[in-house]
Design a protein around this motif. Structure first.
Motif, PDB file in Angstrom:
ATOM      1  N   LYS A 171      32.208   9.477   9.541  1.00 30.84           N
ATOM      2  CA  LYS A 171      31.663   8.462   9.792  1.00 30.84           C
ATOM      3  C   LYS A 171      30.438   8.613  10.866  1.00 30.84           C
ATOM      4  O   LYS A 171      30.493   9.467  11.685  1.00 30.84           O
ATOM      5  N   GLY A 172      29.645   7.702  10.837  1.00 31.95           N
ATOM      6  CA  GLY A 172      28.248   7.648  11.713  1.00 31.95           C
ATOM      7  C   GLY A 172      27.682   6.412  11.805  1.00 31.95           C
ATOM      8  O   GLY A 172      27.807   5.558  11.240  1.00 31.95           O
ATOM      9  N   ILE A 173      26.239   6.667  12.236  1.00 37.83           N
ATOM     10  CA  ILE A 173      25.291   5.427  12.105  1.00 37.83           C
ATOM     11  C   ILE A 173      24.225   5.761  11.417  1.00 37.83           C
ATOM     12  O   ILE A 173      23.455   6.948  11.517  1.00 37.83           O
ATOM     13  N   VAL A 174      23.770   4.895  10.546  1.00 38.66           N
ATOM     14  CA  VAL A 174      22.487   5.174   9.498  1.00 38.66           C
ATOM     15  C   VAL A 174      21.204   4.829  10.360  1.00 38.66           C
ATOM     16  O   VAL A 174      21.335   3.611  10.763  1.00 38.66           O
ATOM     17  N   THR A 175      20.471   5.715  10.499  1.00 37.14           N
ATOM     18  CA  THR A 175      19.004   5.458  11.225  1.00 37.14           C
ATOM     19  C   THR A 175      17.946   5.707  10.593  1.00 37.14           C
ATOM     20  O   THR A 175      16.772   5.613  10.692  1.00 37.14           O
ATOM     21  N   SER A 176      18.132   6.513   9.380  1.00 36.03           N
ATOM     22  CA  SER A 176      16.911   6.726   8.484  1.00 36.03           C
ATOM     23  C   SER A 176      17.422   7.055   6.998  1.00 36.03           C
ATOM     24  O   SER A 176      18.655   7.124   6.774  1.00 36.03           O
ATOM     25  N   VAL A 177      16.596   7.369   6.113  1.00 36.81           N
ATOM     26  CA  VAL A 177      17.023   7.795   4.890  1.00 36.81           C
ATOM     27  C   VAL A 177      15.873   8.873   4.502  1.00 36.81           C
ATOM     28  O   VAL A 177      14.524   9.025   5.024  1.00 36.81           O
ATOM     29  N   SER A 178      16.073   9.535   3.610  1.00 34.97           N
ATOM     30  CA  SER A 178      15.305  10.733   3.000  1.00 34.97           C
ATOM     31  C   SER A 178      13.897  10.168   2.204  1.00 34.97           C
ATOM     32  O   SER A 178      14.309   9.293   1.444  1.00 34.97           O
ATOM     33  N   SER A 179      12.933  10.245   2.661  1.00 38.05           N
ATOM     34  CA  SER A 179      11.661   9.726   2.182  1.00 38.05           C
ATOM     35  C   SER A 179      10.469  10.761   1.507  1.00 38.05           C
ATOM     36  O   SER A 179      10.429  10.516   0.160  1.00 38.05           O
ATOM     37  N   PHE A 180       9.938  11.781   2.220  1.00 37.45           N
ATOM     38  CA  PHE A 180       9.187  12.508   1.511  1.00 37.45           C
ATOM     39  C   PHE A 180       8.992  13.856   2.348  1.00 37.45           C
ATOM     40  O   PHE A 180       9.685  14.007   3.388  1.00 37.45           O
ATOM     41  N   SER A 193       0.650  -1.193  -0.035  1.00 30.83           N
ATOM     42  CA  SER A 193       0.084   0.105   0.012  1.00 30.83           C
ATOM     43  C   SER A 193       0.882   1.282  -0.033  1.00 30.83           C
ATOM     44  O   SER A 193       0.248   2.381   0.016  1.00 30.83           O
ATOM     45  N   GLY A 194       2.048   1.313  -0.045  1.00 36.62           N
ATOM     46  CA  GLY A 194       2.986   2.371  -0.052  1.00 36.62           C
ATOM     47  C   GLY A 194       2.770   3.231   1.195  1.00 36.62           C
ATOM     48  O   GLY A 194       2.925   4.320   1.190  1.00 36.62           O
ATOM     49  N   ASP A 195       2.917   2.619   2.393  1.00 35.35           N
ATOM     50  CA  ASP A 195       2.677   3.038   3.719  1.00 35.35           C
ATOM     51  C   ASP A 195       4.135   3.698   4.008  1.00 35.35           C
ATOM     52  O   ASP A 195       5.088   3.167   4.021  1.00 35.35           O
ATOM     53  N   ASP A 196       3.911   4.990   4.162  1.00 36.64           N
ATOM     54  CA  ASP A 196       5.378   5.825   3.970  1.00 36.64           C
ATOM     55  C   ASP A 196       6.019   5.523   5.301  1.00 36.64           C
ATOM     56  O   ASP A 196       7.183   6.035   5.472  1.00 36.64           O
ATOM     57  N   SER A 197       5.625   5.141   6.496  1.00 34.98           N
ATOM     58  CA  SER A 197       6.281   4.588   7.701  1.00 34.98           C
ATOM     59  C   SER A 197       7.174   3.603   7.342  1.00 34.98           C
ATOM     60  O   SER A 197       8.112   3.129   7.974  1.00 34.98           O
ATOM     61  N   TYR A 198       7.150   2.761   6.090  1.00 36.50           N
ATOM     62  CA  TYR A 198       7.838   1.739   5.728  1.00 36.50           C
ATOM     63  C   TYR A 198       8.580   2.189   4.443  1.00 36.50           C
ATOM     64  O   TYR A 198       8.752   1.070   3.775  1.00 36.50           O
ATOM     65  N   ASP A 199       8.909   3.125   4.084  1.00 41.51           N
ATOM     66  CA  ASP A 199       9.507   3.712   2.823  1.00 41.51           C
ATOM     67  C   ASP A 199      11.038   3.414   3.159  1.00 41.51           C
ATOM     68  O   ASP A 199      11.858   4.393   2.906  1.00 41.51           O
ATOM     69  N   VAL A 200      11.370   2.277   3.092  1.00 44.99           N
ATOM     70  CA  VAL A 200      12.720   2.144   3.448  1.00 44.99           C
ATOM     71  C   VAL A 200      13.083   0.492   2.202  1.00 44.99           C
ATOM     72  O   VAL A 200      12.464  -0.212   2.057  1.00 44.99           O
ATOM     73  N   GLY A 201      14.058   0.523   1.584  1.00 45.98           N
ATOM     74  CA  GLY A 201      14.661  -0.543   0.690  1.00 45.98           C
ATOM     75  C   GLY A 201      15.977  -0.814   1.079  1.00 45.98           C
ATOM     76  O   GLY A 201      16.813  -0.141   1.350  1.00 45.98           O
ATOM     77  N   MET A 202      16.308  -2.076   0.898  1.00 48.34           N
ATOM     78  CA  MET A 202      17.446  -2.687   1.301  1.00 48.34           C
ATOM     79  C   MET A 202      17.831  -3.597  -0.250  1.00 48.34           C
ATOM     80  O   MET A 202      17.256  -4.169  -0.480  1.00 48.34           O
ATOM     81  N   VAL A 203      19.047  -3.123  -0.678  1.00 44.85           N
ATOM     82  CA  VAL A 203      19.721  -4.022  -1.988  1.00 44.85           C
ATOM     83  C   VAL A 203      20.979  -4.721  -1.600  1.00 44.85           C
ATOM     84  O   VAL A 203      22.102  -3.908  -1.038  1.00 44.85           O
ATOM     85  N   GLN A 241       0.590  11.421  10.808  1.00 46.38           N
ATOM     86  CA  GLN A 241       0.219  10.495   9.383  1.00 46.38           C
ATOM     87  C   GLN A 241       1.443   9.349   9.385  1.00 46.38           C
ATOM     88  O   GLN A 241       1.050   8.330   8.978  1.00 46.38           O
ATOM     89  N   THR A 242       2.365   9.529  10.121  1.00 48.43           N
ATOM     90  CA  THR A 242       3.595   8.538   9.710  1.00 48.43           C
ATOM     91  C   THR A 242       4.187   8.391  11.188  1.00 48.43           C
ATOM     92  O   THR A 242       4.049   9.279  12.307  1.00 48.43           O
ATOM     93  N   ARG A 243       5.076   7.497  11.364  1.00 52.75           N
ATOM     94  CA  ARG A 243       6.152   7.367  12.449  1.00 52.75           C
ATOM     95  C   ARG A 243       7.392   8.164  12.461  1.00 52.75           C
ATOM     96  O   ARG A 243       8.197   7.866  12.972  1.00 52.75           O
TER      97      ARG A 243
END
Length: 379
Positions: A342-351, A244-254, A313-315
């Protein structure tokens, strides 16, 4: 449907710091190769992972790398235009009435004739906030450049170098016969092949998967590929995003293929990744914004304090940021050391919300993102 493979135990917390547990420090044995399939859903006790097999064979990899000529790379569109060029069934095309994205233009030979719509910023009926616009900003913003990294900036060119200048890169992909660009970053993983990006840079919500997916770490102006180009081997998104394209889950791993026999982690290094950390705090967001006034040719960053989605609307959490489309999927790093990159990845740009072009939102990395990562690093 709740789903995925068993989760790996998190490594200990960094000494003296309070925050999320670091993942990827412990090598894991890779499973035997699986049968070649187009896509598969796998069950897990706590999360749902949807997988797509991309360029597996050497012939597939050569085809994808050969596809990205300098002309195609230069002509690829920022990913937020996906809803304009897709017809039906995809996430952003389904949101066109919400976001003011507009109707589909003429598409021929992978090129789209775009008519820029107005973004009214009105509340969506039945929702508590304005419409969402993925990776999109509007209006002219100043392009800052400072040799000294800033703790607060809405968009400055990153000229300091360090690890982040190598681990962050541009993504080139094709959806519906149209070429697009996003951003992504490498993360520490057992297979040394994983990059993290936005879900909409991998799969168009309930629509189709991306094709010709290629990551260029440390991308340089004019199409420079100082560390090579890496094609996607397997792609992973969360079930709520795929359905459903839920923006709270707009994450992709490749999980990437090797390039010239080398894993991406061995060539450019990686950032740590963490899940279920404390909300708020300071973050740095990186990416290659491509919509005006940016051109996608240089690495930019935003920095500041994170805040919750004011509309509920999102988390997701928001970061003050003027970066435009093309920066979608770029990594957000906490505990970032500007001197080393150096850092720790905890999110990505979404909307962004259409009436607030100064705030970028990124999904909270919880159990769902952890399941994606665990599956990807063992693929």
């Amino acid at each position: 449907m709740t789903l995925s493979t068993p989760l790996l135990a998190a490594a200990p917390l960094v000494a003296g710091l309070v925050g999320p547990a670091l993942i990827g420090a412990t090598p894991a044995q890779q499973p035997a190769d699986r049968p070649s399939v187009t896509s598969v859903e796998r069950a897990a006790p706590r999360a749902e992972v949807v997988e797509h097999v991309a360029a597996r064979t050497p012939a597939d990899q050569r085809r994808v790398l050969g596809y990205w000529t300098p002309q195609r790379m230069a002509g690829a569109l920022p990913i937020d235009l996906l809803g304009i060029v897709m017809k039906d069934g995809g996430l952003l095309s389904g949101l066109s009435s919400r976001s003011g994205v507009g109707t589909a233009p003429e598409v021929a030979g992978g090129a789209a004739k775009i008519v820029t719509p107005e973004l009214p910023g009105k509340a969506v009926p039945g929702l508590s906030g304005p419409p969402l616009v993925h990776g999109l900003t509007g209006g002219a913003v100043p392009l800052h450049q400072s040799a000294r990294p800033q703790a607060t900036t809405s968009g400055s060119r990153w000229v300091t170098g360090g690890l982040v200048s190598k681990t962050t890169g541009r993504v080139f992909l094709t959806v519906g016969g149209v070429d697009f660009v996003c951003s992504a970053g490498t993360v520490k993983s057992a297979n040394r092949d994983v990059v993290v990006t936005a879900g909409h840079c991998v799969k168009d919500g309930a629509g189709e998967w991306a094709d010709n997916w290629t990551f260029v770490p440390g991308y340089q102006e004019g199409g420079g590929q100082p560390y090579g180009a890496y094609t996607a081997r397997r792609m992973f998104v969360a079930g709520p995003w795929s359905r459903s394209g839920d923006d709270s889950y707009d994450v992709g791993m490749v999980a990437l293929n090797t390039s010239r026999g080398k894993h991406v982690a061995d060539v450019v290094g990686t950032q740590e990744i963490a899940f279920n950390g404390s909300r708020g705090g300071q973050a740095y967001g990186f990416g290659y914004p491509a919509d005006p006034p940016y051109d996608g040719e240089r690495l930019f960053y935003c920095a500041g304090r994170l805040r919750n989605d004011p509309y509920g609307q999102t988390r997701d959490q928001g970061l003050g940021c003027d970066m435009t489309a093309g920066s979608s999927g770029g990594p957000w790093l906490t505990r970032f050391d500007a001197a080393t990159g150096k850092g720790i990845v905890t999110s990505v740009s979404s909307f962004k919300y259409s009436d607030d072009q100064g705030t970028m939102y990124g999904p909270y990395f919880g159990d769902s993102a952890r399941a994606l990562f665990t599956t990807a690093q063992n693929s």
